[in-house]
Enzyme design. Structure first.
Site, PDB file in Angstrom:
ATOM      1  N   SER A 261      29.912 -60.445  14.049  1.00 34.69           N
ATOM      2  CA  SER A 261      29.793 -60.980  15.527  1.00 34.69           C
ATOM      3  C   SER A 261      31.293 -61.594  15.487  1.00 34.69           C
ATOM      4  O   SER A 261      32.062 -61.999  14.934  1.00 34.69           O
ATOM      5  CB  SER A 261      28.860 -62.157  15.467  1.00 34.69           C
ATOM      6  OG  SER A 261      27.756 -61.591  15.294  1.00 34.69           O
TER       7      SER A 261
ATOM      8  N   GLU B 161      17.772 -56.709   8.014  1.00 35.17           N
ATOM      9  CA  GLU B 161      17.743 -57.978   8.292  1.00 35.17           C
ATOM     10  C   GLU B 161      16.602 -58.333   9.305  1.00 35.17           C
ATOM     11  O   GLU B 161      15.886 -59.376   8.968  1.00 35.17           O
ATOM     12  CB  GLU B 161      19.034 -58.206   9.208  1.00 35.17           C
ATOM     13  CG  GLU B 161      19.175 -59.650   9.658  1.00 35.17           C
ATOM     14  CD  GLU B 161      20.860 -59.677  10.207  1.00 35.17           C
ATOM     15  OE1 GLU B 161      21.053 -60.943  10.111  1.00 35.17           O
ATOM     16  OE2 GLU B 161      21.291 -58.799  10.560  1.00 35.17           O
TER      17      GLU B 161
END
Ligand SMILES: Cc1cc2nc3c(=O)[nH]c(=O)nc-3n(C[C@H](O)[C@H](O)[C@H](O)COP(=O)(O)OP(=O)(O)OC[C@H]3O[C@@H](n4cnc5c(N)ncnc54)[C@H](O)[C@@H]3O)c2cc1C
Length: 380
Positions: free
Chosen positions: A132, A245
């Site tokens: 990110s 994830e």
């Protein structure tokens, strides 16, 4: 109270697992801190991981040739559940074993497998995920951190944010732009976190803990062999990683039953457990069981790319959030002053993060709308 996910497994049964976890020596300060540790969790967490590794209980899903157990999704879920019951983490953090390891096993070079897999399994190397950026979260492929070719390898410039556990990490798995094409211009790299040019700045959260960080990369030099897969293959590798994830995040549902019990006890102690509250608590409890059985169906199917995992992610994180909201309604201002409620309060403050990390609820709903219901794609 938890449902029995699977009473037996081909490898070990639930009772043996429970007995092993109960008898295991717990390092001082060990707690079930969730998917990523704070600074204070690093020492007890790594010791605990090493103990699990010695007994063959880390990287369960890895193939046996890399030290794993070839475990079914069902067995992994049972192990996660028993760790939650024993109030211990199931591993040091999700990054090395759950995200980086499977990608290196599938796409890494022989040298990368030889160098990195065993230290991940034993917990000797700590990893973080550098994906990110300030302007690239849900729309990750718009990231701007740049990797340029040099005579000896690659030079990295850019900034990452929300990098969990980066302050303690030895290595980061980095997604960076090598070409201008949005998806096909991304590549994945292994970054030693003590390299010159890396600055890690911890971010303090609302609960006072500091789990994630900003990471600045200024002319960081990497050797050629730090590239994972081919140049331009980064997006494919990132999708493989994010699929896992979602699987690991779903396991957090386990801890909800315990919090629900704590909340009932706290409400009873305060004499506020009336019919109205009872109905709300029952409704939540029913949702938790539905979640439990949906989880069971998904793990029985064993396909971690199944959209059922998006449903689980939404329902688990939003039920958890509603449980925390109800806690504040029930306990009122007591939550601010009663030290016995510390855990509930901490959870109330950080629980919302579950609806954001690993893909927000809105993004999960988009996935379900497009891939399961076949609704029109959102305009870009
Ligand atoms: C506790 C925690 C740990 C994290 N750990 C890591 C880590 O270790 N490494 C890492 O790389 N990242 C990490 N993240 C970052 C996480 O992946 C991002 O926060 C997440 O992808 C959302 O991105 P964003 O925060 O930039 O929000 P944005 O993408 O800016 O979204 C803002 C809001 O807009 C909504 N939105 C955005 N796009 C759409 C759309 N197309 N349709 C509908 N709504 C939309 C979102 O749902 C959200 O509500 C972590 C996050 C949290 C909360």
């Amino acid at each position: 109270m938890t449902a029995d996910l699977d009473a037996t497994s081909p490898m070990i049964n639930r009772a043996d697992l429970r007995a092993f976890l109960e008898a295991a020596p717990k390092p001082p300060g060990l707690r079930n801190y969730g998917p990523t540790p704070t600074e204070a969790d690093v020492a007890p967490g790594t010791q605990w991981h090493a103990y699990l590794a010695q007994h063959g209980y880390t990287c369960l899903h890895w193939p046996a040739e890399f030290g794993g157990l070839d475990a079914t999704v069902m067995f992994q879920a049972m192990f996660a559940e028993e760790c939650a019951n024993a109030e211990v983490p199931r591993q040091f953090s999700i990054f090395g074993p759950d995200l980086v390891g499977p990608v290196l096993i599938r796409f890494g070079s022989d040298e990368q497998k030889a160098n990195y897999l065993e230290p991940i399994r034993t917990g000797q190397h700590i990893w973080c995920q550098l994906f990110s950026e300030p302007e690239a979260g849900s729309d990750l492929a718009s990231l701007r951190t740049r990797a340029r070719r040099t005579d000896t390898g690659w030079r990295i410039d850019g900034q990452k944010v929300w990098s969990s556990g980066a302050a303690a990490a030895d290595f980061g798995i980095l997604l960076a732009r090598t070409e201008n094409n949005k998806h096909r211009g991304l590549s994945m790299f292994i970054v030693p976190m003590r390299s010159p040019g890396i600055t890690v700045r911890p971010l303090r959260q609302i609960d006072g803990e500091s789990k994630f960080n900003e990471v600045f990369l200024d002319s960081v030099e990497l050797p050629e062999q730090s590239l994972v897969g081919r140049p331009g293959q980064g997006w494919e590798l990132a999708l493989a990683m994010l699929g896992r994830e979602r699987l690991t995040l779903g396991t957090h549902a386990v801890a909800m039953f315990r919090r629900h019990e704590e909340l009932i006890a706290a409400a009873r102690d305060r004499g506020v457990l009336d019919q109205v509250l009872g109905r709300s608590m029952t409704r939540l409890w029913a949702r938790m069981w539905l979640l439990r059985y949906t989880w069971q169906r998904a793990v029985t199917g064993g396909d971690v790319t199944s959209p059922e995992f998006s449903v689980l992610k939404i329902v688990a994180s939003e039920t958890d959030r509603d449980l925390s909201d109800l806690a504040t309604d029930v306990l009122g201002t007591d939550v601010c002053v009663d030290p016995e409620l510390d855990d509930l309060v901490r959870h109330m403050l950080v629980g919302r993060a579950q609806t954001i990390l690993g893909g927000t609820s809105e993004i999960q709903r988009n996935i379900l709308a497009e891939r399961v219901l076949g609704l029109p794609k959102e305009p870009h």
